[in-house]
Design a protein around this motif. Structure first.
Motif, PDB file in Angstrom:
ATOM      1  N   VAL A 173       0.845  -1.200   0.000  1.00 20.77           N
ATOM      2  CA  VAL A 173       0.000   0.000   0.000  1.00 20.77           C
ATOM      3  C   VAL A 173       0.880   1.250   0.000  1.00 20.77           C
ATOM      4  CG1 VAL A 173      -1.696   1.328   1.330  1.00 20.77           C
ATOM      5  CG2 VAL A 173      -1.970  -1.143   1.071  1.00 20.77           C
ATOM      6  N   GLU A 174       1.912   1.266   0.851  1.00 24.91           N
ATOM      7  CA  GLU A 174       2.804   2.425   0.914  1.00 24.91           C
ATOM      8  C   GLU A 174       3.501   2.658  -0.420  1.00 24.91           C
ATOM      9  OE1 GLU A 174       3.948   2.100   5.665  1.00 24.91           O
ATOM     10  OE2 GLU A 174       5.332   1.284   4.168  1.00 24.91           O
ATOM     11  N   GLY A 175       3.931   1.585  -1.060  1.00 22.45           N
ATOM     12  CA  GLY A 175       4.596   1.712  -2.354  1.00 22.45           C
ATOM     13  C   GLY A 175       3.670   2.293  -3.410  1.00 22.45           C
ATOM     14  N   HIS A 176       2.436   1.775  -3.477  1.00 20.44           N
ATOM     15  CA  HIS A 176       1.463   2.297  -4.445  1.00 20.44           C
ATOM     16  C   HIS A 176       1.108   3.753  -4.131  1.00 20.44           C
ATOM     17  CE1 HIS A 176       0.500  -1.015  -7.091  1.00 20.44           C
ATOM     18  NE2 HIS A 176       0.517  -1.842  -6.054  1.00 20.44           N
ATOM     19  N   LEU A 177       0.964   4.057  -2.860  1.00 16.23           N
ATOM     20  CA  LEU A 177       0.631   5.415  -2.460  1.00 16.23           C
ATOM     21  C   LEU A 177       1.762   6.376  -2.820  1.00 16.23           C
ATOM     22  CD1 LEU A 177      -1.614   7.056  -1.203  1.00 16.23           C
ATOM     23  CD2 LEU A 177      -0.667   6.546   1.048  1.00 16.23           C
ATOM     24  N   LEU A 178       2.979   5.965  -2.561  1.00 17.91           N
ATOM     25  CA  LEU A 178       4.141   6.786  -2.904  1.00 17.91           C
ATOM     26  C   LEU A 178       4.180   7.058  -4.405  1.00 17.91           C
ATOM     27  CD1 LEU A 178       6.929   8.084  -2.196  1.00 17.91           C
ATOM     28  CD2 LEU A 178       7.911   5.848  -2.681  1.00 17.91           C
ATOM     29  N   MET A 179       4.041   6.014  -5.195  1.00 15.49           N
ATOM     30  CA  MET A 179       4.104   6.180  -6.649  1.00 15.49           C
ATOM     31  C   MET A 179       2.906   6.990  -7.155  1.00 15.49           C
ATOM     32  SD  MET A 179       6.947   5.018  -7.507  1.00 15.49           S
ATOM     33  CE  MET A 179       6.716   5.209  -9.258  1.00 15.49           C
ATOM     34  N   GLY A 180       1.735   6.750  -6.589  1.00 15.21           N
ATOM     35  CA  GLY A 180       0.551   7.511  -7.002  1.00 15.21           C
ATOM     36  C   GLY A 180       0.710   8.985  -6.707  1.00 15.21           C
ATOM     37  N   ARG A 181       1.167   9.301  -5.504  1.00 21.02           N
ATOM     38  CA  ARG A 181       1.389  10.707  -5.134  1.00 21.02           C
ATOM     39  C   ARG A 181       2.423  11.344  -6.049  1.00 21.02           C
ATOM     40  NH1 ARG A 181       2.036   9.782   1.355  1.00 21.02           N
ATOM     41  NH2 ARG A 181      -0.173   9.791   1.897  1.00 21.02           N
ATOM     42  N   LYS A 182       3.482  10.603  -6.319  1.00 20.90           N
ATOM     43  CA  LYS A 182       4.551  11.114  -7.168  1.00 20.90           C
ATOM     44  C   LYS A 182       4.022  11.402  -8.574  1.00 20.90           C
ATOM     45  CE  LYS A 182       9.160   9.931  -8.860  1.00 20.90           C
ATOM     46  NZ  LYS A 182      10.229   8.907  -8.841  1.00 20.90           N
ATOM     47  N   GLN A 183       3.265  10.474  -9.131  1.00 13.56           N
ATOM     48  CA  GLN A 183       2.731  10.662 -10.477  1.00 13.56           C
ATOM     49  C   GLN A 183       1.755  11.833 -10.536  1.00 13.56           C
ATOM     50  OE1 GLN A 183       1.431   6.517 -10.841  1.00 13.56           O
ATOM     51  NE2 GLN A 183       2.798   6.307 -12.602  1.00 13.56           N
ATOM     52  N   VAL A 184       0.875  11.940  -9.551  1.00 19.64           N
ATOM     53  CA  VAL A 184      -0.091  13.047  -9.530  1.00 19.64           C
ATOM     54  C   VAL A 184       0.648  14.377  -9.365  1.00 19.64           C
ATOM     55  CG1 VAL A 184      -1.987  14.093  -8.212  1.00 19.64           C
ATOM     56  CG2 VAL A 184      -2.023  11.637  -8.729  1.00 19.64           C
ATOM     57  N   ARG A 185       1.602  14.417  -8.437  1.00 17.97           N
ATOM     58  CA  ARG A 185       2.362  15.640  -8.185  1.00 17.97           C
ATOM     59  C   ARG A 185       3.114  16.091  -9.442  1.00 17.97           C
ATOM     60  NH1 ARG A 185       4.482  14.177  -3.685  1.00 17.97           N
ATOM     61  NH2 ARG A 185       6.191  13.022  -4.602  1.00 17.97           N
ATOM     62  N   GLU A 186       3.781  15.154 -10.112  1.00 17.13           N
ATOM     63  CA  GLU A 186       4.521  15.512 -11.328  1.00 17.13           C
ATOM     64  C   GLU A 186       3.588  15.999 -12.431  1.00 17.13           C
ATOM     65  OE1 GLU A 186       8.274  12.497 -10.570  1.00 17.13           O
ATOM     66  OE2 GLU A 186       6.942  12.095 -12.249  1.00 17.13           O
ATOM     67  N   PHE A 187       2.431  15.367 -12.549  1.00 13.20           N
ATOM     68  CA  PHE A 187       1.473  15.776 -13.565  1.00 13.20           C
ATOM     69  C   PHE A 187       0.969  17.192 -13.305  1.00 13.20           C
ATOM     70  CE2 PHE A 187      -1.586  15.314 -16.830  1.00 13.20           C
ATOM     71  CZ  PHE A 187      -2.768  15.863 -16.378  1.00 13.20           C
ATOM     72  N   ILE A 188       0.621  17.479 -12.058  1.00 10.14           N
ATOM     73  CA  ILE A 188       0.111  18.819 -11.724  1.00 10.14           C
ATOM     74  C   ILE A 188       1.204  19.856 -11.918  1.00 10.14           C
ATOM     75  CG2 ILE A 188      -0.755  20.266  -9.837  1.00 10.14           C
ATOM     76  CD1 ILE A 188      -2.398  17.841  -8.909  1.00 10.14           C
ATOM     77  N   LYS A 189       2.447  19.521 -11.545  1.00 14.44           N
ATOM     78  CA  LYS A 189       3.557  20.457 -11.744  1.00 14.44           C
ATOM     79  C   LYS A 189       3.713  20.808 -13.222  1.00 14.44           C
ATOM     80  CE  LYS A 189       6.574  19.322  -7.869  1.00 14.44           C
ATOM     81  NZ  LYS A 189       7.872  18.685  -7.491  1.00 14.44           N
ATOM     82  N   GLN A 190       3.535  19.822 -14.095  1.00 13.09           N
ATOM     83  CA  GLN A 190       3.656  20.062 -15.536  1.00 13.09           C
ATOM     84  C   GLN A 190       2.531  20.957 -16.044  1.00 13.09           C
ATOM     85  OE1 GLN A 190       3.681  16.165 -17.261  1.00 13.09           O
ATOM     86  NE2 GLN A 190       5.829  15.790 -16.780  1.00 13.09           N
ATOM     87  N   CYS A 191       1.386  20.854 -15.404  1.00 10.02           N
ATOM     88  CA  CYS A 191       0.217  21.597 -15.877  1.00 10.02           C
ATOM     89  C   CYS A 191       0.157  23.033 -15.366  1.00 10.02           C
ATOM     90  CB  CYS A 191      -1.065  20.858 -15.483  1.00 10.02           C
ATOM     91  SG  CYS A 191      -1.248  19.266 -16.287  1.00 10.02           S
ATOM     92  N   ILE A 192       0.779  23.294 -14.220  1.00 13.38           N
ATOM     93  CA  ILE A 192       0.676  24.659 -13.681  1.00 13.38           C
ATOM     94  C   ILE A 192       1.962  25.426 -13.860  1.00 13.38           C
ATOM     95  CG2 ILE A 192      -1.151  24.208 -12.046  1.00 13.38           C
ATOM     96  CD1 ILE A 192       0.905  23.952  -9.846  1.00 13.38           C
TER      97      ILE A 192
END
Length: 175
Positions: A156-175
């Motif tokens: 769960v921690e691994g998936h959460l870490l990767m999910g947060r990372k992917q969402v964060r990187e995507f939002i950074k690219q968009c803003i």
């Protein structure tokens, strides 16, 4: 010489494990003092050591502790940014809220970030998406998610870490 040279792949796990055993409480205290939420501090502390594992061959036994605190500081900064954005989204999501004319732009910004987050979350692999949504939107802890989904806490921690990372990187690219 080994202390100052780059270590082999097989020693990386041992180095991170030893560092974890020796410094996890120090990192937890460091993070908790900055964010004031013990459960989130525990999650961030776990993320610190997961990130160290990702650095792989870049890890050196003589600098791992400094890198550990750099990662911790960066994760705390990211956490604080997310909390501010989450608070803005929560405030503006309330029904019946009177919005002054100068607050309309902030509301639109928060709504746009929320839409970007949902868009990216929907594109995550199914298990990662479910774990992310349960943590983010249902406010379930990693332990609760692990029990509910019959998974190990580490998974769960691994998936959460990767999910947060992917969402964060995507939002950074968009803003």
């Amino acid at each position: 010489m080994e202390n100052t040279s780059i270590i082999s792949q097989e020693k990386i796990g041992n180095l991170v494990s030893e560092t974890y055993e020796h410094d996890k409480d120090t990192v937890l205290y460091y993070v908790y003092k900055r964010i004031g939420n013990y459960e989130d501090a525990q999650d961030i502390t776990q993320d610190v050591f997961l990130r160290l594992m990702e650095y792989g061959k870049m890890l050196r036994s003589d600098t791992v502790r400094s890198l550990m605190f750099t990662v911790a500081r960066n994760l705390v900064t990211d956490y604080m940014r997310r909390q501010i954005i989450k608070q803005e989204i929560d405030v503006y999501s309330m029904e019946g809220l009177d919005i002054a004319a100068n607050d309309v732009e902030c509301k639109l910004y928060a709504e746009e970030i929320s839409k970007l987050e949902i868009m990216k979350v929907n594109s995550l692999p199914e298990q990662r998406r479910v774990i992310y949504m349960k943590n983010r939107f249902e406010c379930l802890s990693t332990e609760e998610i692990a029990a509910e989904m019959s998974l190990s806490k580490r998974t769960v921690e691994g998936h959460l870490l990767m999910g947060r990372k992917q969402v964060r990187e995507f939002i950074k690219q968009c803003i």
